[in-house]
Design an enzyme around this catalytic site. Structure first.
Site, mmCIF file in Angstrom:
data_model
loop_
_atom_site.group_PDB
_atom_site.id
_atom_site.type_symbol
_atom_site.label_atom_id
_atom_site.label_comp_id
_atom_site.label_asym_id
_atom_site.label_seq_id
_atom_site.Cartn_x
_atom_site.Cartn_y
_atom_site.Cartn_z
ATOM 1 N N SER A 77 1.587 -8.000 53.422
ATOM 2 C CA SER A 77 1.063 -9.041 52.534
ATOM 3 C C SER A 77 1.217 -8.695 51.060
ATOM 4 O O SER A 77 1.188 -9.592 50.220
ATOM 5 C CB SER A 77 -0.413 -9.298 52.837
ATOM 6 O OG SER A 77 -1.132 -8.088 52.766
ATOM 7 N N ASP A 94 -9.102 -10.481 46.366
ATOM 8 C CA ASP A 94 -9.919 -10.916 47.508
ATOM 9 C C ASP A 94 -10.507 -9.764 48.307
ATOM 10 O O ASP A 94 -10.899 -9.949 49.450
ATOM 11 C CB ASP A 94 -9.073 -11.812 48.424
ATOM 12 C CG ASP A 94 -7.876 -11.067 48.992
ATOM 13 O OD1 ASP A 94 -7.739 -9.852 48.739
ATOM 14 O OD2 ASP A 94 -7.054 -11.697 49.688
ATOM 15 N N HIS A 135 -6.302 -7.644 48.504
ATOM 16 C CA HIS A 135 -5.069 -7.822 47.729
ATOM 17 C C HIS A 135 -5.342 -7.804 46.231
ATOM 18 O O HIS A 135 -6.377 -8.297 45.788
ATOM 19 C CB HIS A 135 -4.410 -9.150 48.134
ATOM 20 C CG HIS A 135 -4.176 -9.229 49.606
ATOM 21 N ND1 HIS A 135 -5.012 -9.919 50.449
ATOM 22 C CD2 HIS A 135 -3.226 -8.655 50.391
ATOM 23 C CE1 HIS A 135 -4.574 -9.771 51.704
ATOM 24 N NE2 HIS A 135 -3.496 -9.009 51.688
#
Ligand SMILES: *[C@@H]1O[C@H](CO)[C@@H](O)[C@H](O)[C@H]1NC(C)=O
Ligand SMILES: *[C@@H]1O[C@H](CO)[C@@H](O)[C@H](O)[C@H]1NC(C)=O
Ligand SMILES: *[C@@H]1O[C@H](CO)[C@@H](O)[C@H](O)[C@H]1NC(C)=O
Length: 378
Positions: free
Chosen positions: A45, A344, A347
């Site tokens: 991610s 978050d 990340h």
């Protein structure tokens, strides 16, 4: 947002300013810019530009709000390091290989997907081995298609979205993967077992490189893994007393990440010996990320353990969802993402990514220490 725009421009000037100096030094040594026209990225991610979102469910706003104005397939308020790499090379942002809508692969493709690890099992089915076989298929099918379409009178518009077959051997191959091997291991086994598994994880990494090399890849840009113990999520789930360092990060998890990085760096030098005609750049992303956390005050960032979107304290809610509990609304993002390091809890924010990019693109944190633009040189 005017303030933050100015801040961004100031950073860009820094990058290009120091780049000019570094490039003068490097070209003095006889190097020419590699003129990368295509980038192929593999990862999780931290560099997913739409893969997991296209494959499963769409990542919801406020993800994307700072830069794209809407969700953009990224777990971030804005751009990722891979987006800053594309900007620096003067290329468009990479389309995710798994995305079937509105893609353009002329300048490369992104095989990174959220949750991916180098070695299965993990959080995502698209581990590095799968990403590599997707690349192999991508290369052979786009090459076939390119030749078919170029013989076709009306192929022009279509061909403009395909990579040129001759660019594969001149492309930059970038990697940002390994964090989920550690995270998944911490969650399902323990730190000691994760440490023992590192050589096997890196064997899988070397196999991936071997395959790409045999497909013609020659320029490899490898990010090491970040300080996983500094992710607010790790701190929340792992904060045994006495296990936090002076910056509030989980010390033992960071030690595992650093051991992973030591062994990854060794692999890079083994690969250099094995493939003398290929260029392997090992990039110390760990150092760049940790530096933001320890220098947060001078850099104008808030507490690194506070994040902007979603909540893990009290009521748990993921970024992109909202709930009203006992009259309190949960899930609204903070008003100042440009002052947050973490977006978050897992990340990094766009502001943090920009800062990290500014420190890695000029080669200061790389082995060998050459700017990204010259990363085809040994
Ligand atoms: C690389 O960029 C960083 C961040 O802008 C800067 O602090 C550093 O001095 C630069 N290094 C070189 C060699 O230009
Ligand atoms: C964001 O995209 C969705 C479709 O995915 C659309 O319905 C919505 O209107 C967009 N929001 C903005 C602010 O453009
Ligand atoms: C909501 O209120 C109930 C009853 O007072 C309480 O048990 C619960 O913990 C509260 N939930 C939150 C998230 O504050």
């Amino acid at each position: 947002m005017v303030g933050s725009e100015t801040h961004h421009w100031a950073l860009w000037l820094l990058i290009f300013g120091s780049f000019a100096k570094a490039s003068a030094a490097v070209t003095g040594g006889g190097f020419e810019s590699c003129d990368f026209q295509t980038v192929y990225n593999f990862g999780d991610s931290n560099s997913d530009t739409g893969g997991i979102s296209a494959a499963f469910t769409e990542i919801q706003p406020p993800n994307g709000e700072t830069f794209f104005g809407n969700h953009s397939g990224r777990f971030c308020d804005g751009r990722l390091i891979i987006d800053f790499i594309a900007e620096y090379l003067g290329l468009p942002y990479l389309s995710a290989y798994l995305n079937s809508i509105g893609t353009d692969f002329r300048h490369g493709a992104n095989f990174a997907t959220g949750g991916s690890s180098i070695r299965p099992p993990g959080y995502s089915p698209f581990h590095l081995g799968v990403q590599i076989s997707q690349f192999v298929q991508f290369k052979s099918r786009t090459t076939d298609l390119y030749h078919k379409v170029s013989n076709h009178r009306n192929g022009g518009e279509f061909i403009s979205k395909l990579p040129r077959p001759s660019d594969f051997s001149k492309a930059l191959y970038t990697f940002d993967i390994g964090q989920n091997d550690l995270a998944y291991g911490f969650q399902h086994t323990n730190e000691e077992k994760v440490l023992k598994s590192i050589p096997d994880i890196l064997d899988q990494f070397s196999i991936a490189i071997n395959t790409l090399y045999s497909e013609g890849a020659r320029a490899f840009w490898v990010h090491n893994t970040g300080p996983i113990g500094c992710l607010p999520y790790s701190v929340i789930s792992q904060s045994k007393k006495g296990n936090l360092d002076q910056n509030g990060c989980v010390r033992s998890q960071n030690e595992v990440a650093q051991e992973f990085n030591r062994q990854l760096k060794d692999r890079a030098s083994q690969l250099r010996t094995q493939y003398p005609d290929a260029a392997f750049t090992y990039v110390d992303l760990y150092k760049a990320k940790y530096a933001i956390i320890s220098a947060r005050k001078q850099l104008g960032f808030h507490d690194p353990m506070k994040f902007c979107c979603g909540s893990y304290y009290g009521y748990h809610i993921e970024c992109g969802k909202k709930a009203v509990v006992n009259g309190t609304v949960y899930g609204n993002p903070c008003p100042d993402p440009e002052k947050r390091i973490s977006w978050d809890g897992i990340h990094y924010s766009e502001a943090a990514n920009l800062h990290v990019a500014a420190h890695i693109l000029n080669g200061t944190l790389s082995d060998p220490p050459i700017p990204l633009r010259y990363a085809c040189h040994k």
